[in-house]
Enzyme design. Structure first.
Site, PDB file in Angstrom:
ATOM      1  N   HIS A 112     -11.163  -2.279 -98.326  1.00 47.85           N
ATOM      2  CA  HIS A 112     -12.078  -2.054 -97.198  1.00 47.85           C
ATOM      3  C   HIS A 112     -12.215  -3.332 -96.357  1.00 47.85           C
ATOM      4  O   HIS A 112     -13.286  -3.664 -95.869  1.00 47.85           O
ATOM      5  CB  HIS A 112     -13.466  -1.601 -97.675  1.00 47.85           C
ATOM      6  CG  HIS A 112     -13.464  -0.250 -98.315  1.00 47.85           C
ATOM      7  ND1 HIS A 112     -14.612   0.392 -98.711  1.00 47.85           N
ATOM      8  CD2 HIS A 112     -12.444   0.581 -98.640  1.00 47.85           C
ATOM      9  CE1 HIS A 112     -14.299   1.560 -99.265  1.00 47.85           C
ATOM     10  NE2 HIS A 112     -12.990   1.687 -99.225  1.00 47.85           N
ATOM     11  N   TYR A 145     -13.914  -2.877-106.544  1.00 46.25           N
ATOM     12  CA  TYR A 145     -12.605  -2.232-106.485  1.00 46.25           C
ATOM     13  C   TYR A 145     -11.541  -3.078-107.186  1.00 46.25           C
ATOM     14  O   TYR A 145     -10.564  -2.552-107.703  1.00 46.25           O
ATOM     15  CB  TYR A 145     -12.185  -1.991-105.033  1.00 46.25           C
ATOM     16  CG  TYR A 145     -12.899  -0.839-104.369  1.00 46.25           C
ATOM     17  CD1 TYR A 145     -12.478   0.473-104.564  1.00 46.25           C
ATOM     18  CD2 TYR A 145     -13.996  -1.050-103.541  1.00 46.25           C
ATOM     19  CE1 TYR A 145     -13.127   1.538-103.952  1.00 46.25           C
ATOM     20  CE2 TYR A 145     -14.655   0.012-102.925  1.00 46.25           C
ATOM     21  CZ  TYR A 145     -14.215   1.300-103.135  1.00 46.25           C
ATOM     22  OH  TYR A 145     -14.859   2.360-102.530  1.00 46.25           O
TER      23      TYR A 145
END
Length: 990
Positions: free
Chosen positions: A453, A460
Site C-alpha cells: 500500500h 503485511y
C-alpha cells in the site's frame, strides 16, 4: 424459494419453483426445471436446444451507468455444460425489438462456469430500458443448464475478470494494483506463449537428484510424516467432516452438492439494499472453498501415513478424489474466473497443499493435469515470464498467498525438462522481484523497509515472509536457490523486523490501519530463513537468524546457537520516514527499550483509514515519538479510552471525534479509503555512532481545512536521552487548541506519575504547569521542560471511540500536553526525555540553534551534535562545529582526538521535482489524491547535492566517492550526494 425474484437493480432467476412464464424458446427446444445440477437450491433451468435456437427472457433491465462509476451494472449467470462446444453462446439485450447490447460466452468446457459481464463491456451502446435478453444457441445441438441468472447488479469495477469464457471483460484489470488477483488470463497467456502445450503423458516422479530436496523440504515444513499414527477416533472425526459437505457422485460421474464459494465472491451479495433477505440467504448458502480445502488437506496428510489399513486407505482415497472432482466440476479450474476471484489466495492454500501432498494419488487417477492447471491459473504462475523492465515491485500478497503454490504448481509438472526450465525461470523472476522495489511501490527497500500500500507496513510484511520464508527454505538446497544478493536483502529486511518491533509486537506508530496494539510479526519465518542457510550458500544454518529466532521464541537456543539479547543501536529507515533507537535496560540487560520517531511527506502517506479501520488516525505520523519500555507489560498504550488526538510527540489541533473522523472518498485508482500526503519533502532520520535524530516539516491537509497547520519538529537521541524541539507552530483554527503531546499513559492500576518530585495518582487531577517542570511517567521516563511553556496534565477516566466501529470506550489515563493555545503563531517548544531515568536525572545538553531554519543541539555526555537544517542557513553559535548548510539536510557530528566524523543526509526521497499541478486547486490548496494514481509511484529516487561548511581545515582520511572537499577562509566545505535518503558517513582528520 421463488423461481424468479424482483430485486432492486434487476430480476434474478433461482429456478426453485415452477417454470416461469417470462421464458420463451423457439420451436422444438425443450425447457424444464431439473434437479440434475444446481448452483443454488436444488434446481436449475435445463435447455435442450437445436442449433441456433433461441431462449428469450422477458425481463426489463434499467441500464444507466455513470462513465466513471466504481460499481458498473453487471449481468451474471452460471452455466453447466455436459459437453464442450466449439462455437459460443450469444446473449443479446434488446430495446424496442432491436439488439442494443450483446456478447458471447464460450462453451469450451464441461461442468459449471460463472460469467460476470459489465454492460459497458458488451458490444453496442444503449442506456435506459432494455426489454428482453435473447440467448442464441451454438451451431451444434446440445443441453445446457442455467442457474442464478442475475439480470443486473452493481459490481465493484475491480472484480469482473477476463477468462476463457469472456476474454473481453474488464481488461483494465491487467494494469490495476490488484492485477495479481484478477489478471489471470494475461498471466496464463504469458505461460502459454512459452509452453503452448504441457506434457502430461509421462510418469510423474519427484525423486530426481536436483529436485528431490525441494519436495522433501516443503513436506518437512508441512509436517508430513509417514510414521504419523491415525487412530480410529481420528478417522471417524475426519470422515464426519466429509458427511457435512453432503457431496453425491452420480452414475454419469457428475457430483451434486451445495455451491462452492469464497467470501470475496459473496461480498457483492451482502451490499445493503441489493438483494432481499430471502434471495441473499439462498445465494449465500454454500460450501466455503477454504473449508473444503481444509478437509481435503487433512485427508491428504492422513493418506501419507503408513498406519492406515487397506480399507481405511480406500475410504480416504475415495473422499479425496470425490472432493477434488467436486471442486473442479464447480468451475474452480484453469481458465475460469469464477465470476469474482479477487483475494482468493487467502482461501486456497489448504486446497493447493492438499493437491501437492496428494500428487501421486492424483497422478494415478488422471487428475494431475486439471489440478496442476488450476493451481497454475489461480496463482498466476505465468508471471514468471514478466519482462525484466516490467518488474518494478514485489507484491506481498503474491509472496504471501501465491508464491509457494506457484512453485508447487511447477513441481506437479510430470515432464522433467519442462519442470526444470520453468523452475529456472521462476528462480530468475524471484531474484529480480526481491531486488526490485522502485519509488513507493511494494517490496523490499534497501533500508530494510517492506512496502505494501505504498508504505512501510509490518502487518503485511509478516504475511509476506509467512509465504516467502518456507519457499526460500525449500529451494535453498537445490540449483534453484535464491541469488546471494536477493537472499541477503531478505535477511536484512527480516532482521530489521525484530529491531522495530518489541517481542514481536508491532508499535502503534507502525500499525497502519490497525492501531489496536494487538498486531504482531510472525516468528516462524526466522526459523525457516535460519534453516535456509547463509545467503552465499556456504553454511546450512544462518547463525544470526538462529539466535534471533531463539530469542523471539523464548528459547535458550536453536540448532545449537544461543539466543541473542534484544537488539541495541540506532537505525535510520527513510523509506519509512523513521528513526529507531534501542538500548539495554538497566534493570534487565537482556531486554532493550525501543524508541521510534516517525513522520510523513509528499511521497509517504501519513495515515491509512478505511470504513472499519483507523477512523480517527489522521495524526498517527504527525511526528510521533513512541517509547516502548524494556518490560512490555509496562506499556502505556490502551486501545480503550485512547485519545486519537494525542499520539505521544505529535503536534496537532485537538478536535472532537466527529471532526477528526476520516471522510472517505473513492479516488481514481483506489478503493474507498483515505491515505493523505503532505506537501513537504523534508521528513526523515539520520544516525551516527549508534545515536540518531529525526526531523520533519509538518503540514496539515486542506481536505479538513487544516492547510494552515504547520510546524518544524525534531528529536535528537543520544543513548537514553532525547531532546525534542519544535518551531514555527501555527494555524488559524480559533475554535480548537493546538498542542504537543508529551505522553498519554494508561493507568488502570492507578500507577503514579511523579510531578516535580510529588507522586500523583488521584483520579480527576487536573493541573496546569508552567515553570520548567519535571514529570516522570509510570515506566520511569523523565520529561524535563524548559521555562515559559504551559503543560496541561490530567489523571482521569478518559472516554474515546473504537477506531473500527465508533463504539464508546474508556480507560484511566495520565496525559501531559504542551498547550500552544488557539490559532498559534510562530510558537515553539523544547523538552528533553531521559528514558529509564537514573536518579531522576534530566538530560544535559546545549541548544546550538532553535529557530524556523535550524534545530541544532549538543549532548553533554557524548559531545555529539545534531543539526536539522529545514532550509539553507548559517549558524550563530560559537559552540557549533558547523557554520552553515546550503540545503535542507540533517547532520550529526562528533569531534574526538583531532578526528571529525559526520553523517549527512537529505531526507528528500526526490521521486519527483517541483509541484504536481493536479494536487493543488487554483487557490494553492492541496487536493486529496491517491498515491496509487501518482506517476512517480515507481520512480527512481534522484540524487540531491548539498554543501555544509565546517569550522577549521579538515581532510578525508581516505578518498570517498561522492564526497568533495574544498577549503575556504580557513574552513572546510563538504559537498555530498544523497540518494534514496541514505546517510553518508564521512571521516575527517585535521
Amino acid at each position: 424459494l421463488p423461481t424468479l425474484s424482483h430485486e432492486a437493480f434487476g430480476d434474478i432467476y433461482l429456478f426453485e419453483g415452477e417454470l416461469p412464464n417470462t421464458l420463451t424458446t423457439s420451436n422444438n427446444n425443450q425447457l424444464s426445471l431439473s434437479k440434475q445440477h444446481a448452483k443454488d437450491g436444488e434446481q436449475s433451468l435445463k435447455w435442450q436446444y437445436q442449433p441456433q435456437a433461441t431462449l428469450t427472457l422477458n425481463n426489463i433491465v434499467n441500464y444507466q451507468d455513470d462513465k466513471n462509476t466504481a460499481t458498473p451494472l453487471t449481468f451474471m449467470m452460471w452455466i453447466y455444460n455436459e459437453k464442450p462446444q466449439s462455437s459460443p453462446l450469444t446473449l443479446a439485450f434488446k430495446q424496442n425489438n432491436k439488439i442494443a447490447l450483446s456478447f458471447n460466452a464460450e462453451l469450451n468446457f464441461t461442468g459449471w462456469r460463472g460469467i460476470a459481464v459489465p454492460f459497458r463491456d458488451m458490444q453496442g451502446s444503449a442506456t435506459g430500458q432494455l426489454d428482453q435478453l435473447v440467448i442464441t444457441a451454438p451451431n451444434q445441438a446440445g443441453t445446457l443448464f442455467f442457474d442464478q441468472i442475475i439480470m443486473s447488479v452493481p459490481l465493484d469495477n475491480r472484480w469482473a475478470v477476463p477468462d476463457y469464457q469472456t476474454p473481453y471483460v474488464n481488461n483494465a484489470v491487467n494494469t490495476m494494483v490488484s492485477k495479481n488477483w484478477s489478471a489471470l488470463l494475461m498471466y496464463d497467456q504469458m505461460f502459454q506463449a512459452h509452453y503452448p502445450t504441457l506434457n502430461f503423458d509421462t510418469e510423474f516422479r519427484d525423486d530426481q537428484t536436483e529436485m528431490a530436496s525441494i519436495y522433501q523440504r516443503f513436506e518437512y515444513y508441512q509436517g508430513i510424516r509417514s510414521d504419523k499414527k491415525i487412530t480410529p477416533d481420528m478417522l471417524d472425526k475426519h470422515l464426519a467432516l466429509w458427511e457435512k459437505l453432503v457431496l453425491t457422485q452420480h452414475a454419469d460421474g457428475s457430483i451434486t452438492g451445495k455451491a462452492l464459494d469464497h467470501p470475496n465472491r459473496q461480498h457483492f451479495m451482502k451490499v445493503e439494499g441489493v438483494f432481499s433477505e430471502g434471495t441473499q440467504k439462498a445465494l449465500l448458502d454454500a460450501n466455503m472453498l477454504r473449508d473444503v480445502g481444509k478437509t481435503l488437506l487433512q485427508t491428504a496428510i492422513y493418506l501419507r501415513s503408513d498406519s492406515l489399513s487397506a480399507t481405511d486407505r480406500k475410504k480416504l482415497e475415495e473422499r479425496y478424489l470425490l472432493g477434488t472432482r467436486y471442486v473442479l466440476e464447480q468451475g474452480f479450474t484453469r481458465g475460469s474466473g469464477y465470476q469474482i476471484i479477487t483475494h482468493v489466495g487467502y482461501q486456497t492454500r489448504e486446497l493447493f497443499d492438499a493437491w501437492f501432498i496428494g500428487r501421486h494419488v492424483l497422478a494415478k487417477n488422471n487428475l494431475l493435469a486439471p489440478t496442476q492447471q488450476a493451481m497454475m491459473w489461480y496463482n498466476a504462475t505465468g508471471r514468471i515470464f514478466e519482462k525484466n523492465n516490467e518488474i518494478v515491485d514485489a507484491n506481498v500478497d503474491i509472496l504471501n498467498t501465491q508464491l509457494q503454490w506457484m512453485i508447487k504448481s511447477l513441481l506437479m509438472l510430470p515432464d522433467y525438462q519442462q519442470r526444470q526450465q520453468a523452475l529456472a525461470q521462476l528462480q530468475s523472476w524471484l531474484n529480480k522481484t526481491i531486488l526490485s522495489s522502485k519509488g513507493v511501490a511494494g517490496g523490499f527497500k534497501s533500508d530494510g523497509s517492506i512496502f505494501h500500500h505504498s508504505q512501510h507496513y509490518p502487518a503485511y510484511a509478516k504475511d509476506a515472509f509467512g509465504g516467502l520464508a518456507p519457499s526460500v527454505y525449500a529451494l535453498s538446497d537445490s540449483p534453484f536457490r535464491l541469488s546471494t544478493s536477493a537472499h541477503e536483502r531478505l535477511k536484512d529486511v527480516l532482521l530489521k523486523m525484530r529491531i522495530y518491533t518489541k517481542e514481536t509486537q508491532i508499535p502503534v506508530v507502525l500499525s497502519g490501519r490497525h492501531p489496536t496494539g494487538l498486531h504482531k510479526i510472525g516468528i516462524a519465518p526466522f526459523k525457516w530463513m535460519a534453516l535456509a542457510g547463509t545467503p552465499d550458500g556456504k553454511q546450512k544454518l544462518d547463525t544470526t537468524l538462529s539466535a534471533a529466532y531463539a530469542k523471539l521464541d523464548n528459547k535458550t537456543h536453536f540448532e545449537g546457537i544461543n539466543a541473542e539479547s534484544e537488539p541495541v543501536g540506532a537505525w535510520a529507515m527513510n523509506y519509512a520516514s523513521m528513526a529507531i533507537q534501542r538500548r539495554a535496560s538497566t534493570q534487565s540487560p537482556q531486554q532493550s527499550w525501543l524508541a521510534i520517531a516517525r513522520g510523513f511527506s509528499r511521497y509517504l502517506v501519513g495515515n491509512e483509514s478505511y470504513e472499519n479501520n483507523n477512523r480517527y488516525g489522521r495524526y498517527l505520523q504527525y511526528g510521533q515519538l513512541e517509547i516502548i519500555p524494556a518490560d512490555l507489560t509496562q506499556s502505556g498504550f490502551s486501545h480503550a479510552g485512547w485519545d486519537w488526538n494525542r499520539y505521544p510527540g505529535t503536534t496537532t489541533i485537538h478536535l472532537p471525534y466527529n471532526e477528526l473522523e476520516a471522510k472517505l472518498n473513492q479516488l481514481p485508482a483506489a478503493g474507498i479509503e483515505e491515505m493523505l500526503l503532505s506537501t513537504e519533502s523534508y521528513s526523515g532520520a539520520n544516525t551516527l555512532n549508534n545515536n540518531s535524530m529525526f526531523a520533519m516539516k509538518l503540514h496539515g491537509h486542506s481536505k479538513y481545512q487544516q492547510q494552515s497547520l504547520r510546524a518544524n519538529k525534531s528529536y535528537f537521541l543520544f543513548d537514553n536521552r532525547v531532546i525534542a524541539l519544535g518551531s514555527g507552530i501555527e494555524n488559524d483554527d480559533k475554535q480548537h487548541t493546538t498542542e504537543t503531546t508529551l505522553f498519554q499513559f494508561a493507568v488502570p492500576k492507578l500507577q503514579s506519575v511523579i510531578i516535580n518530585g510529588k507522586k500523583v495518582n488521584q483520579l480527576d487531577t487536573q493541573l496546569t504547569l508552567n515553570n520548567a517542570d519535571t514529570l516522570i511517567d509510570p515506566t520511569g521516563n523523565l520529561y524535563k521542560l524548559t521555562k515559559g511553556q504551559t503543560v496541561k496534565f490530567s489523571y482521569q477516566k478518559q472516554h474515546s471511540l473504537d477506531d473500527r466501529n465508533s463504539k464508546p470506550t474508556e480507560q484511566l489515563f495520565a496525559t501531559a500536553v504542551i498547550s500552544h493555545g488557539k490559532a498559534p503563531s510562530n510558537e515553539n517548544y523544547e523538552y528533553a526525555i531521559a528514558i529509564e531515568a537514573q536518579n531522576n536525572k534530566a538530560p544535559e545538553y546545549t541548544v546550538l540553534q532553535h529557530n524556523d531554519q535550524l534545530h541544532a543541539v549538543k549532548d553533554k555526555i557524548t559531545q555529539e551534535e545534531g543539526y536539522a537544517f529545514f532550509e539553507a542557513t548559517k549558524l550563530k553559535s560559537a559552540d557549533a562545529t558547523l557554520l552553515s548548510s546550503d540545503a535542507p539536510v540533517m547532520v550529526m557530528a562528533k569531534i574526538q582526538n583531532q578526528q571529525l566524523t559526520l553523517s549527512i543526509v537529505n531526507p528528500d526521497l526526490n521521486l519527483y521535482q517541483g509541484r504536481e499541478k493536479d494536487q493543488f486547486d487554483d487557490k494553492g490548496n492541496q487536493i486529496e489524491v491517491s498515491v496509487y494514481s501518482r506517476h512517480w509511484l515507481t520512480a527512481e529516487s534522484q540524487s540531491t547535492n548539498s554543501t555544509i561548511t565546517v569550522k577549521g581545515i579538515w581532510k578525508l582520511t581516505t578518498p570517498q566517492p561522492g564526497v568533495i572537499i574544498k577549503h575556504h577562509n580557513n574552513n572546510t566545505l563538504i559537498t555530498t550526494t544523497t540518494i534514496q535518503a541514505t546517510p553518508t558517513v564521512i571521516n575527517l582528520v585535521k
